[in-house]
Design a protein around this motif. Structure first.
Motif, PDB file in Angstrom:
ATOM      1  N   THR A 118      42.286  64.044 -18.205  1.00 41.72           N
ATOM      2  CA  THR A 118      40.829  63.978 -18.256  1.00 41.72           C
ATOM      3  C   THR A 118      40.409  62.508 -18.264  1.00 41.72           C
ATOM      4  N   SER A 119      39.083  62.271 -18.271  1.00 39.35           N
ATOM      5  CA  SER A 119      38.630  60.880 -18.176  1.00 39.35           C
ATOM      6  C   SER A 119      37.244  60.737 -18.783  1.00 39.35           C
ATOM      7  N   GLY A 120      36.509  59.716 -18.321  1.00 38.07           N
ATOM      8  CA  GLY A 120      35.176  59.437 -18.846  1.00 38.07           C
ATOM      9  C   GLY A 120      34.486  58.403 -17.983  1.00 38.07           C
ATOM     10  N   ASN A 121      33.655  57.587 -18.599  1.00 33.81           N
ATOM     11  CA  ASN A 121      32.843  56.640 -17.836  1.00 33.81           C
ATOM     12  C   ASN A 121      33.665  55.590 -17.099  1.00 33.81           C
ATOM     13  N   HIS A 122      34.874  55.282 -17.570  1.00 33.58           N
ATOM     14  CA  HIS A 122      35.694  54.254 -16.904  1.00 33.58           C
ATOM     15  C   HIS A 122      36.507  54.803 -15.725  1.00 33.58           C
ATOM     16  N   ILE A 123      36.371  56.081 -15.423  1.00 32.01           N
ATOM     17  CA  ILE A 123      37.132  56.631 -14.301  1.00 32.01           C
ATOM     18  C   ILE A 123      36.760  55.953 -12.991  1.00 32.01           C
ATOM     19  N   TRP A 124      35.565  55.373 -12.926  1.00 31.80           N
ATOM     20  CA  TRP A 124      35.091  54.771 -11.673  1.00 31.80           C
ATOM     21  C   TRP A 124      35.463  53.292 -11.550  1.00 31.80           C
ATOM     22  N   ASP A 125      36.224  52.742 -12.484  1.00 32.09           N
ATOM     23  CA  ASP A 125      36.479  51.296 -12.504  1.00 32.09           C
ATOM     24  C   ASP A 125      37.373  50.804 -11.370  1.00 32.09           C
ATOM     25  N   LYS A 126      38.225  51.650 -10.838  1.00 30.55           N
ATOM     26  CA  LYS A 126      39.087  51.266  -9.723  1.00 30.55           C
ATOM     27  C   LYS A 126      38.595  51.943  -8.448  1.00 30.55           C
ATOM     28  N   ARG A 127      38.372  51.157  -7.394  1.00 34.47           N
ATOM     29  CA  ARG A 127      37.825  51.691  -6.153  1.00 34.47           C
ATOM     30  C   ARG A 127      38.714  52.777  -5.539  1.00 34.47           C
ATOM     31  N   GLU A 128      39.997  52.658  -5.731  1.00 38.45           N
ATOM     32  CA  GLU A 128      40.915  53.601  -5.094  1.00 38.45           C
ATOM     33  C   GLU A 128      40.864  54.996  -5.705  1.00 38.45           C
ATOM     34  N   ILE A 129      40.091  55.189  -6.788  1.00 35.84           N
ATOM     35  CA  ILE A 129      40.117  56.471  -7.479  1.00 35.84           C
ATOM     36  C   ILE A 129      39.423  57.576  -6.688  1.00 35.84           C
TER      37      ILE A 129
END
Length: 259
Positions: A64-75
């Motif tokens: 699972t994740s949260g607000n930082h899931i978007w920190d890496k462009r490759e995600i």
């Protein structure tokens, strides 16, 4: 059944604590499914493909994740293709990925997992409570066993979610603040609850980050870059005993495991 939920994995120290403790914990507690919040696993910010693969190789079944899931462009493409990785369901429609899923244990037991993000002191997202209503109604058609990772800042919002979902899900477990709370309990309707499961990472740190830059930021109010700390790794988690027929939580135990 036994479900182990592992708190926010932060950087290399968190991954080390995970890899060196998880097999032993699974064997000791006869764990059927392992869920972990991995949004800080790549150097403290976000996830990469290689780090996600490392978490799965260590024995994690669902991330699972949260607000930082978007920190890496490759995600973004990873979120599209990897069903075992969830991001908060209450982000705007059209974003990559999914916020819930049904996963099977080795014995074929189906478990629903929901990932939600709070709004108090965080982004103004869609309502997590109403998002939960729709997702849980759908998941309950497949299984009574449902875990909710509520990634939120405010204790009050987390407690509200626990009471709101009581009797409808097996457990509401909070993430995001990185400090394990001591309020684990089973609510009146049979839902296990913990305000924050804590962090898997360096304990010689300020919520997983090196102390000196964090202190400098507080003292100077300047935008100092934070780095994940590496010393004194520890795993924080919570062990849930769930009734496979009713979905009710029958046991909840906080865990802290060092190296």
């Amino acid at each position: 059944m036994k479900l182990l939920f592992i708190g926010d994995i932060v950087g290399r120290a968190g991954r080390k604590a995970l890899s060196e403790n998880l097999d032993r914990l699974v064997d000791r507690h006869l764990v059927d499914l392992v869920v972990a919040n991995g949004e800080n696993a790549a150097a403290g910010y976000g996830l990469t493909a290689s780090v996600l693969a490392e978490l799965f190789a260590a024995g994690v079944d669902v991330v699972t994740s949260g607000n930082h899931i978007w920190d890496k462009r490759e995600i973004n493409p990873i979120l599209e293709r990897e069903d075992r990785l969830l991001r908060p369901a209450n982000y705007p429609p059209g974003l990559p990925g999914r916020g819930s899923g049904v996963f099977e244990t080795a014995a074929g037991i189906k478990v629903g997992v929901v990932n939600l993000e709070g709004r108090v002191f965080m982004k103004n997202l869609d309502c997590p409570f109403r998002s939960a209503d729709a997702l849980i109604a759908e998941l309950r058609r497949a299984t009574p066993l449902i875990l909710v990772d509520f990634h939120a800042e405010a204790t009050s919002e987390k407690q509200a979610m626990g009471f709101y979902l009581d009797s409808r899900v097996s457990a509401v477990i909070g993430t995001h603040t990185h400090v394990q709370t001591a309020d684990e309990r089973i609510l009146a309707g049979g839902t296990g609850y913990l305000t924050d499961v804590g962090m898997t990472g360096s304990q010689d740190a300020i919520i997983g980050n090196q102390k000196e830059p964090a202190l400098e930021r507080f003292l100077t109010q300047q935008p100092v870059r934070l780095e994940a700390a590496k010393k004194d790794p520890q795993l924080c988690g919570v062990l849930l005993t769930l009734n496979e027929t009713t979905g009710r939580c029958e046991g909840i135990e906080r865990l802290q495991e060092g190296l």
